[in-house]
Design a protein around this motif. Sequence first.
Motif, mmCIF file in Angstrom:
data_model
loop_
_atom_site.group_PDB
_atom_site.id
_atom_site.type_symbol
_atom_site.label_atom_id
_atom_site.label_comp_id
_atom_site.label_asym_id
_atom_site.label_seq_id
_atom_site.Cartn_x
_atom_site.Cartn_y
_atom_site.Cartn_z
ATOM 1 N N GLN A 89 3.239 -4.064 -6.425
ATOM 2 C CA GLN A 89 3.563 -4.998 -5.531
ATOM 3 C C GLN A 89 4.592 -4.868 -4.507
ATOM 4 O OE1 GLN A 89 2.802 -8.626 -4.726
ATOM 5 N NE2 GLN A 89 2.465 -8.975 -6.603
ATOM 6 N N ILE A 90 5.540 -4.070 -4.692
ATOM 7 C CA ILE A 90 6.410 -3.539 -3.797
ATOM 8 C C ILE A 90 6.034 -2.437 -2.989
ATOM 9 C CG2 ILE A 90 8.749 -2.383 -3.440
ATOM 10 C CD1 ILE A 90 9.780 -3.691 -5.890
ATOM 11 N N GLN A 91 5.295 -1.723 -3.501
ATOM 12 C CA GLN A 91 4.455 -0.626 -2.640
ATOM 13 C C GLN A 91 3.341 -1.199 -1.826
ATOM 14 O OE1 GLN A 91 5.210 2.641 -2.713
ATOM 15 N NE2 GLN A 91 3.643 3.140 -1.316
ATOM 16 N N GLN A 92 2.515 -2.123 -2.253
ATOM 17 C CA GLN A 92 1.621 -2.785 -1.551
ATOM 18 C C GLN A 92 2.335 -3.556 -0.218
ATOM 19 O OE1 GLN A 92 -0.671 -5.928 -3.492
ATOM 20 N NE2 GLN A 92 -2.489 -5.626 -2.088
ATOM 21 N N SER A 93 3.541 -4.180 -0.478
ATOM 22 C CA SER A 93 4.225 -4.611 0.455
ATOM 23 C C SER A 93 4.655 -3.746 1.826
ATOM 24 C CB SER A 93 5.599 -5.613 -0.002
ATOM 25 O OG SER A 93 6.210 -6.161 1.150
ATOM 26 N N ARG A 94 5.168 -2.676 1.353
ATOM 27 C CA ARG A 94 5.586 -1.356 2.127
ATOM 28 C C ARG A 94 4.352 -0.855 2.789
ATOM 29 N NH1 ARG A 94 9.548 1.859 -1.879
ATOM 30 N NH2 ARG A 94 11.108 0.535 -1.800
ATOM 31 N N ASN A 95 3.165 -0.961 2.341
ATOM 32 C CA ASN A 95 2.035 -0.301 2.923
ATOM 33 C C ASN A 95 1.609 -1.419 4.100
ATOM 34 O OD1 ASN A 95 1.920 1.983 1.541
ATOM 35 N ND2 ASN A 95 0.297 1.151 0.119
ATOM 36 N N ARG A 96 1.570 -2.555 3.868
ATOM 37 C CA ARG A 96 1.417 -3.667 4.491
ATOM 38 C C ARG A 96 2.229 -3.656 5.734
ATOM 39 N NH1 ARG A 96 1.124 -8.609 1.638
ATOM 40 N NH2 ARG A 96 -0.839 -7.646 0.767
ATOM 41 N N LYS A 97 3.581 -3.575 5.478
ATOM 42 C CA LYS A 97 4.664 -3.412 6.978
ATOM 43 C C LYS A 97 4.187 -2.239 7.869
ATOM 44 C CE LYS A 97 8.218 -5.972 4.761
ATOM 45 N NZ LYS A 97 9.768 -5.782 4.069
ATOM 46 N N HIS A 98 4.005 -1.255 6.886
ATOM 47 C CA HIS A 98 3.722 -0.016 7.513
ATOM 48 C C HIS A 98 2.509 -0.081 8.597
ATOM 49 C CE1 HIS A 98 3.722 4.398 8.727
ATOM 50 N NE2 HIS A 98 2.671 4.430 8.351
ATOM 51 N N LEU A 99 1.488 -0.614 7.884
ATOM 52 C CA LEU A 99 0.135 -0.881 8.781
ATOM 53 C C LEU A 99 0.246 -1.683 9.799
ATOM 54 C CD1 LEU A 99 -2.835 -0.282 8.884
ATOM 55 C CD2 LEU A 99 -3.252 -2.442 7.403
ATOM 56 N N ASN A 100 1.106 -2.956 9.779
ATOM 57 C CA ASN A 100 1.497 -3.832 10.918
ATOM 58 C C ASN A 100 2.166 -3.114 11.869
ATOM 59 O OD1 ASN A 100 0.519 -6.159 9.794
ATOM 60 N ND2 ASN A 100 2.295 -6.727 8.896
ATOM 61 N N LYS A 101 3.053 -2.111 11.444
ATOM 62 C CA LYS A 101 3.811 -1.154 12.559
ATOM 63 C C LYS A 101 2.904 -0.706 13.364
ATOM 64 C CE LYS A 101 8.521 -0.182 11.513
ATOM 65 N NZ LYS A 101 9.423 0.668 10.801
ATOM 66 N N GLN A 102 1.871 0.037 12.594
ATOM 67 C CA GLN A 102 1.019 0.875 13.329
ATOM 68 C C GLN A 102 0.139 0.327 14.438
ATOM 69 O OE1 GLN A 102 -1.130 2.829 10.113
ATOM 70 N NE2 GLN A 102 0.227 4.874 10.296
ATOM 71 N N ILE A 103 -0.401 -1.113 14.045
ATOM 72 C CA ILE A 103 -1.180 -1.900 14.792
ATOM 73 C C ILE A 103 -0.220 -2.264 16.046
ATOM 74 C CG2 ILE A 103 -2.296 -4.041 14.813
ATOM 75 C CD1 ILE A 103 -3.156 -3.620 11.798
ATOM 76 N N LYS A 104 0.811 -2.671 15.832
ATOM 77 C CA LYS A 104 1.821 -3.077 16.978
ATOM 78 C C LYS A 104 1.931 -1.847 17.916
ATOM 79 C CE LYS A 104 4.557 -6.709 14.721
ATOM 80 N NZ LYS A 104 5.738 -6.960 14.214
#
Length: 107
Positions: A1-16
């Motif tokens: 759950q925590i790892q998935q949240s971190r991955n999502r934040k990292h992906l959002n950063k990359q997209i931005k």
Amino acid sequence: QIQQSRNRKHLNKQIKMKFTTFALLAGSAAAFAPAATQKTATSLNAFVAEELPGALAPMGFWDPLGFAAKADENTLKRYREAELTHGRVAMLASVGFLVGEKVEGSS
């Protein structure tokens, strides 16, 4: 759950970051697009250096070193073109420096 949240934040950063980079590149590419000009061929369109774009009210046509005194129309237009090109390159270099500092500083 925590790892998935971190991955999502990292992906959002990359997209931005990708979107920001694309927006900057698109904006800087517009600086090199030719301006649309409409010319009419009449004898009233005589070349006057004091009426070039950039001659503003307080200073007027500013030529402290006197380059325009001996230059003809084509030479002045070449000078103006070189001035604009050098200014654009300098602006891109400034943006490149800032982006390099941001990228280098992030690691």
